[in-house]
Design a protein around this motif. Structure first.
Motif, mmCIF file in Angstrom:
data_model
loop_
_atom_site.group_PDB
_atom_site.id
_atom_site.type_symbol
_atom_site.label_atom_id
_atom_site.label_comp_id
_atom_site.label_asym_id
_atom_site.label_seq_id
_atom_site.Cartn_x
_atom_site.Cartn_y
_atom_site.Cartn_z
ATOM 1 N N UNK A 23 24.108 55.042 31.900
ATOM 2 C CA UNK A 23 24.500 54.683 33.264
ATOM 3 C C UNK A 23 25.185 53.323 33.169
ATOM 4 N N UNK A 24 26.436 53.237 33.567
ATOM 5 C CA UNK A 24 27.200 51.995 33.442
ATOM 6 C C UNK A 24 27.600 51.504 34.825
ATOM 7 N N UNK A 25 27.234 50.269 35.134
ATOM 8 C CA UNK A 25 27.576 49.670 36.428
ATOM 9 C C UNK A 25 28.273 48.333 36.145
ATOM 10 N N UNK A 26 29.596 48.308 36.157
ATOM 11 C CA UNK A 26 30.317 47.086 35.824
ATOM 12 C C UNK A 26 30.451 46.135 37.011
ATOM 13 N N UNK A 27 30.745 44.890 36.676
ATOM 14 C CA UNK A 27 31.161 43.862 37.633
ATOM 15 C C UNK A 27 32.589 43.467 37.279
ATOM 16 N N UNK A 28 33.276 42.715 38.122
ATOM 17 C CA UNK A 28 34.613 42.248 37.740
ATOM 18 C C UNK A 28 34.547 41.441 36.446
ATOM 19 N N UNK A 29 35.521 41.692 35.561
ATOM 20 C CA UNK A 29 35.582 40.940 34.314
ATOM 21 C C UNK A 29 36.075 39.521 34.581
ATOM 22 N N UNK A 30 35.895 38.646 33.586
ATOM 23 C CA UNK A 30 36.422 37.285 33.693
ATOM 24 C C UNK A 30 37.933 37.308 33.856
ATOM 25 N N UNK A 31 38.593 38.295 33.246
ATOM 26 C CA UNK A 31 40.047 38.412 33.374
ATOM 27 C C UNK A 31 40.433 38.728 34.815
ATOM 28 N N UNK A 32 39.711 39.666 35.433
ATOM 29 C CA UNK A 32 40.006 40.017 36.830
ATOM 30 C C UNK A 32 39.754 38.831 37.759
ATOM 31 N N UNK A 33 38.641 38.137 37.548
ATOM 32 C CA UNK A 33 38.332 36.977 38.388
ATOM 33 C C UNK A 33 39.384 35.888 38.238
ATOM 34 N N UNK A 34 39.793 35.623 36.986
ATOM 35 C CA UNK A 34 40.800 34.580 36.755
ATOM 36 C C UNK A 34 42.131 34.958 37.385
ATOM 37 N N UNK A 35 42.542 36.215 37.212
ATOM 38 C CA UNK A 35 43.808 36.652 37.807
ATOM 39 C C UNK A 35 43.764 36.520 39.321
ATOM 40 N N UNK A 36 42.619 36.844 39.902
ATOM 41 C CA UNK A 36 42.479 36.708 41.343
ATOM 42 C C UNK A 36 42.570 35.269 41.813
ATOM 43 N N UNK A 37 41.964 34.344 41.063
ATOM 44 C CA UNK A 37 42.007 32.931 41.455
ATOM 45 C C UNK A 37 43.432 32.386 41.385
ATOM 46 N N UNK A 38 44.220 32.861 40.413
ATOM 47 C CA UNK A 38 45.556 32.317 40.186
ATOM 48 C C UNK A 38 46.656 33.097 40.900
ATOM 49 N N UNK A 39 46.305 34.295 41.399
ATOM 50 C CA UNK A 39 47.330 35.125 42.019
ATOM 51 C C UNK A 39 48.265 35.744 41.001
ATOM 52 N N UNK A 40 47.751 36.007 39.796
ATOM 53 C CA UNK A 40 48.548 36.624 38.739
ATOM 54 C C UNK A 40 48.323 38.137 38.730
ATOM 55 N N UNK A 41 49.360 38.952 38.883
ATOM 56 C CA UNK A 41 49.203 40.413 38.737
ATOM 57 C C UNK A 41 48.746 40.716 37.308
ATOM 58 N N UNK A 42 47.549 41.272 37.178
ATOM 59 C CA UNK A 42 46.960 41.382 35.847
ATOM 60 C C UNK A 42 47.750 42.307 34.941
ATOM 61 N N UNK A 43 48.492 43.258 35.503
ATOM 62 C CA UNK A 43 49.290 44.152 34.663
ATOM 63 C C UNK A 43 50.469 43.420 34.023
ATOM 64 N N UNK A 44 50.779 42.223 34.496
ATOM 65 C CA UNK A 44 51.879 41.445 33.935
ATOM 66 C C UNK A 44 51.396 40.341 32.999
ATOM 67 N N UNK A 45 50.105 40.333 32.700
ATOM 68 C CA UNK A 45 49.496 39.256 31.935
ATOM 69 C C UNK A 45 48.951 39.806 30.613
ATOM 70 N N UNK A 46 49.104 39.033 29.536
ATOM 71 C CA UNK A 46 48.468 39.384 28.263
ATOM 72 C C UNK A 46 47.023 38.909 28.301
ATOM 73 N N UNK A 47 46.084 39.835 28.183
ATOM 74 C CA UNK A 47 44.651 39.512 28.209
ATOM 75 C C UNK A 47 44.092 39.665 26.802
ATOM 76 N N UNK A 48 43.582 38.591 26.236
ATOM 77 C CA UNK A 48 43.043 38.650 24.880
ATOM 78 C C UNK A 48 41.681 37.956 24.845
ATOM 79 N N UNK A 49 40.829 38.449 23.974
ATOM 80 C CA UNK A 49 39.521 37.824 23.776
ATOM 81 C C UNK A 49 39.533 37.050 22.460
ATOM 82 N N UNK A 50 39.233 35.757 22.542
ATOM 83 C CA UNK A 50 39.072 34.918 21.363
ATOM 84 C C UNK A 50 37.604 34.573 21.168
ATOM 85 N N UNK A 51 36.738 35.301 21.867
ATOM 86 C CA UNK A 51 35.300 35.055 21.772
ATOM 87 C C UNK A 51 34.798 35.599 20.432
#
Length: 403
Positions: free
Chosen positions: A100-128
């Motif tokens: 059973x998987x119940x997700x929350x918004x990812x950090x990428x989605x939250x960041x895009x929302x704060x900046x007003x960046x359309x996420x489909x136009x952004x390169x999202x990479x994990x350096x973690x």
């Protein structure tokens, strides 16, 4: 929910307040709850089962989750568990019908929302927990990048890399603890980056601005030879572009680059798509070390370098989908071992500069078929007071697909 013993719950910095009733129930009813110390603390008021903090190495905790099958198990993850998260790891070993998987918004989605960046136009990479050099192929003029870091030192390390690569005028926006009471958004230029007191939970938004001479990695093969560190043993850019075309990389494939020299073929193979892997086989230890440095500078630090003499150095490697032989093809057993190692329907491309290697390729073509191609390149150059063509050494290339 019959048969679903594993719940994977995404959680944000707002803790219980951001969870649905279904997610809360999964946590409250679990016999065992796995998560990081921070996540476990956020849900502590409703946990009734045993809690287990993620171990080091992380694989030990994955084994513990799998060993608990048959009990009610809950795994806590940051945001979306299937976007650079633990969900992807567990799904390789657990049937989705049992989860059973119940997700929350990812950090990428939250960041895009704060900046007003359309996420489909952004390169999202994990350096973690991953090499910071992975960002290099994304550094193009006016590009927007969201990079998830490992800790409070990540933003400063990114700034230093941008300056070193010629992108010091880029703007880095550090978004910290998104969705929680300590949320913060701060911006600085890379070449003057001095932010302190950064929250370990951060994601960096980068607006790329190159300076003259910045190291921009083109999207096509055949990068300028000057971008590589080499001692002359390099497949030159024009021939390299045609060779990569003949190798025809496809997603999730593995390449062996035998006699790798500077590593340019394996590097540009991996640049074609993030799912591609390559093994550079090189007998000279100085060249092997140079290949690793080139791989980092080109943003493909996961290129595997095997320092050894083919064909012995090929033993134990995963069978490749494609093989390039740029050096050492006249050594006893190399070409036959390459042919035998290649997967069915795999591609083998070999380049010959010397007459000796050309004879090897002519014999292989007569025996196995395939295609022989003559590659010739000339560059305009000063000739006295005028300009003439200066030809490079011609290349004989054998292209063969294994039945």
């Amino acid at each position: 929910m019959t048969g679903r013993w594993l719940s994977i719950i995404g959680i944000g910095e707002d803790g219980l307040d951001g969870l649905s009733l279904t997610a809360r129930a999964a946590i409250a009813e679990a016999e065992i709850v796995f998560g990081g110390e921070r996540h476990l603390a956020l849900v502590a008021p409703i946990v009734s089962g045993d809690t287990h903090v993620w171990q080091t190495p992380f694989s030990a905790s994955i084994d513990a989750v799998l060993a608990a099958q048959g009990r009610k198990v809950c795994v806590l993850a940051s945001g979306d568990p299937f976007y650079f998260g633990v969900g992807a790891t567990l799904s390789r070993q657990v049937d989705p019908a049992q989860m059973q998987v119940i997700p929350q918004p990812s950090a990428f989605s939250l960041a895009a929302g704060r900046l007003g960046w359309p996420i489909q136009e952004v390169a999202c990479i994990s350096l973690h927990g991953r090499p910071i050099d992975l960002i290099r192929p994304h550094l193009h003029p006016a590009a927007r990048i969201l990079a998830l870091t490992s800790d409070e030192h990540g933003p400063g390390a990114l700034a230093a890399l941008l300056v070193e690569a010629g992108f010091g005028r880029s703007i880095i926006t550090v978004l910290e603890a998104l969705g929680g009471p300590s949320e913060s958004v701060r911006s600085q230029m890379a070449d003057g980056f001095m932010l302190t007191g950064i929250n370990p939970l951060n994601i960096c938004a980068i607006t790329v601005a190159p300076l003259p001479g910045a190291r921009i990695l083109a999207l096509t093969p055949g990068h300028d030879d000057a971008l590589y560190e080499h001692d002359g043993q390099i497949t030159k850019c024009d021939i390299r572009a045609m060779t990569l075309g003949a190798l025809a990389p496809r997603r999730h494939e593995v390449l062996w680059d035998i006699g790798a020299g500077s590593g340019s073929i394996g590097i540009e193979w991996m640049l074609a798509d993030p799912s591609l892997h390559a093994v550079a086989i090189e007998s000279d230890p100085e060249r092997a070390a140079r290949i690793a440095r080139n791989a980092r500078k080109f943003g493909v630090p996961e290129l595997r370098v095997v320092n050894g003499l083919a064909p012995l150095a090929m033993a134990g490697l995963a069978p490749p989908h494609a093989i390039f032989v740029g050096g050492g093809g006249t050594d006893p057993g190399v070409m036959q071992a390459a042919i035998e190692a290649l997967r069915p329907a795999g591609r083998l491309v070999a380049n010959a500069v010397t007459l000796e290697m050309e004879q090897v390729l002519l014999a292989l073509h007569a025996q196995h078929g395939g295609e022989l191609v003559r590659l010739s390149v000339a560059h305009a150059a000063p000739l006295g007071g005028v300009t003439g063509w200066r030809p490079a050494m011609p290349i004989t290339q054998w292209r063969w697909s294994k039945p």
